[in-house]
Design a protein around this motif. Sequence first.
Motif, PDB file in Angstrom:
ATOM      1  N   PHE A   1      80.304 130.578  12.396  1.00  0.00           N
ATOM      2  CA  PHE A   1      81.399 131.107  13.191  1.00  0.00           C
ATOM      3  C   PHE A   1      82.256 129.950  13.688  1.00  0.00           C
ATOM      4  N   ALA A   2      83.555 130.027  13.422  1.00  0.00           N
ATOM      5  CA  ALA A   2      84.511 129.021  13.891  1.00  0.00           C
ATOM      6  C   ALA A   2      85.231 129.599  15.096  1.00  0.00           C
ATOM      7  N   LEU A   3      85.012 128.965  16.254  1.00  0.00           N
ATOM      8  CA  LEU A   3      85.593 129.426  17.513  1.00  0.00           C
ATOM      9  C   LEU A   3      86.663 128.453  17.977  1.00  0.00           C
ATOM     10  N   PRO A   4      87.647 128.923  18.716  1.00  0.00           N
ATOM     11  CA  PRO A   4      88.633 128.008  19.281  1.00  0.00           C
ATOM     12  C   PRO A   4      87.966 126.980  20.202  1.00  0.00           C
ATOM     13  N   GLY A   5      88.707 125.945  20.537  1.00  0.00           N
ATOM     14  CA  GLY A   5      88.156 124.848  21.323  1.00  0.00           C
ATOM     15  C   GLY A   5      88.152 125.046  22.819  1.00  0.00           C
ATOM     16  N   SER A   6      88.768 126.082  23.323  1.00  0.00           N
ATOM     17  CA  SER A   6      88.798 126.273  24.778  1.00  0.00           C
ATOM     18  C   SER A   6      87.500 126.890  25.273  1.00  0.00           C
ATOM     19  N   THR A   7      87.126 126.543  26.494  1.00  0.00           N
ATOM     20  CA  THR A   7      85.913 127.128  27.063  1.00  0.00           C
ATOM     21  C   THR A   7      86.068 128.637  27.238  1.00  0.00           C
ATOM     22  N   GLY A   8      87.265 129.083  27.586  1.00  0.00           N
ATOM     23  CA  GLY A   8      87.488 130.522  27.741  1.00  0.00           C
ATOM     24  C   GLY A   8      87.254 131.277  26.449  1.00  0.00           C
ATOM     25  N   ALA A   9      87.755 130.727  25.348  1.00  0.00           N
ATOM     26  CA  ALA A   9      87.577 131.385  24.048  1.00  0.00           C
ATOM     27  C   ALA A   9      86.114 131.373  23.623  1.00  0.00           C
ATOM     28  N   CYS A  10      85.429 130.268  23.871  1.00  0.00           N
ATOM     29  CA  CYS A  10      84.002 130.198  23.534  1.00  0.00           C
ATOM     30  C   CYS A  10      83.205 131.188  24.372  1.00  0.00           C
ATOM     31  N   ARG A  11      83.533 131.285  25.649  1.00  0.00           N
ATOM     32  CA  ARG A  11      82.865 132.241  26.537  1.00  0.00           C
ATOM     33  C   ARG A  11      83.108 133.665  26.032  1.00  0.00           C
ATOM     34  N   ASP A  12      84.358 133.971  25.697  1.00  0.00           N
ATOM     35  CA  ASP A  12      84.683 135.315  25.213  1.00  0.00           C
ATOM     36  C   ASP A  12      83.940 135.638  23.914  1.00  0.00           C
ATOM     37  N   ALA A  13      83.935 134.698  22.971  1.00  0.00           N
ATOM     38  CA  ALA A  13      83.264 134.932  21.687  1.00  0.00           C
ATOM     39  C   ALA A  13      81.774 135.165  21.895  1.00  0.00           C
ATOM     40  N   TRP A  14      81.154 134.339  22.750  1.00  0.00           N
ATOM     41  CA  TRP A  14      79.716 134.511  22.986  1.00  0.00           C
ATOM     42  C   TRP A  14      79.448 135.798  23.755  1.00  0.00           C
ATOM     43  N   ASP A  15      80.089 135.936  24.905  1.00  0.00           N
ATOM     44  CA  ASP A  15      79.772 137.048  25.796  1.00  0.00           C
ATOM     45  C   ASP A  15      80.143 138.414  25.215  1.00  0.00           C
ATOM     46  N   GLU A  16      81.241 138.477  24.488  1.00  0.00           N
ATOM     47  CA  GLU A  16      81.751 139.764  24.029  1.00  0.00           C
ATOM     48  C   GLU A  16      81.323 140.142  22.613  1.00  0.00           C
ATOM     49  N   ILE A  17      80.880 139.159  21.806  1.00  0.00           N
ATOM     50  CA  ILE A  17      80.546 139.461  20.410  1.00  0.00           C
ATOM     51  C   ILE A  17      79.172 138.908  20.033  1.00  0.00           C
ATOM     52  N   LEU A  18      79.027 137.587  20.102  1.00  0.00           N
ATOM     53  CA  LEU A  18      77.841 136.943  19.549  1.00  0.00           C
ATOM     54  C   LEU A  18      76.562 137.235  20.319  1.00  0.00           C
ATOM     55  N   ALA A  19      76.631 137.342  21.636  1.00  0.00           N
ATOM     56  CA  ALA A  19      75.418 137.624  22.414  1.00  0.00           C
ATOM     57  C   ALA A  19      74.742 138.898  21.917  1.00  0.00           C
ATOM     58  N   ALA A  20      75.521 139.928  21.630  1.00  0.00           N
ATOM     59  CA  ALA A  20      74.951 141.183  21.142  1.00  0.00           C
ATOM     60  C   ALA A  20      74.565 141.092  19.675  1.00  0.00           C
ATOM     61  N   GLN A  21      75.438 140.546  18.851  1.00  0.00           N
ATOM     62  CA  GLN A  21      75.167 140.512  17.418  1.00  0.00           C
ATOM     63  C   GLN A  21      74.035 139.563  17.038  1.00  0.00           C
ATOM     64  N   LEU A  22      73.731 138.591  17.893  1.00  0.00           N
ATOM     65  CA  LEU A  22      72.610 137.688  17.625  1.00  0.00           C
ATOM     66  C   LEU A  22      71.361 138.097  18.409  1.00  0.00           C
ATOM     67  N   ASP A  23      71.346 139.328  18.881  1.00  0.00           N
ATOM     68  CA  ASP A  23      70.195 139.868  19.599  1.00  0.00           C
ATOM     69  C   ASP A  23      69.606 141.011  18.775  1.00  0.00           C
ATOM     70  N   TYR A  24      68.404 140.816  18.297  1.00  0.00           N
ATOM     71  CA  TYR A  24      67.728 141.797  17.446  1.00  0.00           C
ATOM     72  C   TYR A  24      67.586 143.155  18.116  1.00  0.00           C
TER      73      TYR A  24
END
Length: 176
Positions: free
Chosen positions: A132-155
Amino acid sequence: MAERAFIPVRIAVLTVSDTRGPEDDRSGDLLVERLEGAGHRLAARGILRDDRAMIAAKLREWIANPGIDVILTTGGTGLTGRDVTVEAHRDVYEKEIDAFGTVFTMVSMGKIGTSAVQSRATGGVAGGTYLFALPGSTGACRDAWDEILAAQLDYRHTPCNFVEIMPRLDEHLRRK
């Protein structure tokens, strides 16, 4: 149906920047904090300058490492001449996860409005590894993790998630 048990994923974090170093890699730090806080394992971490060949080489190295399940990069997803992370990712993808960029844009629209069109966040699969290629801002990284990746990387996430299909990502390489 019984609740599923959590399965930790081994995640590598690569920051792409001509200006950041280990002492001020806030986006990389945020991703590490988030993934470890969720119970996953940091498998590797690095910082590279904005160089397409170097980024692709590092991605290939980590894809070949059986101790890495997921690679998160941060930085280099914009529109300037130095932003080459997306191209480096696409150099190694076997399959692109088109909807990742779409969903990321939808999340971003709610936070930054039409400025979301300037991000080229992307996701893909290569060698049985998610990238996954995420933007460099902390806000974008937080959004990508919290809103998408946290759930999709949780079995445990239903109705489906990336973890449950991990064993099948490279099945085409095992066929006779």
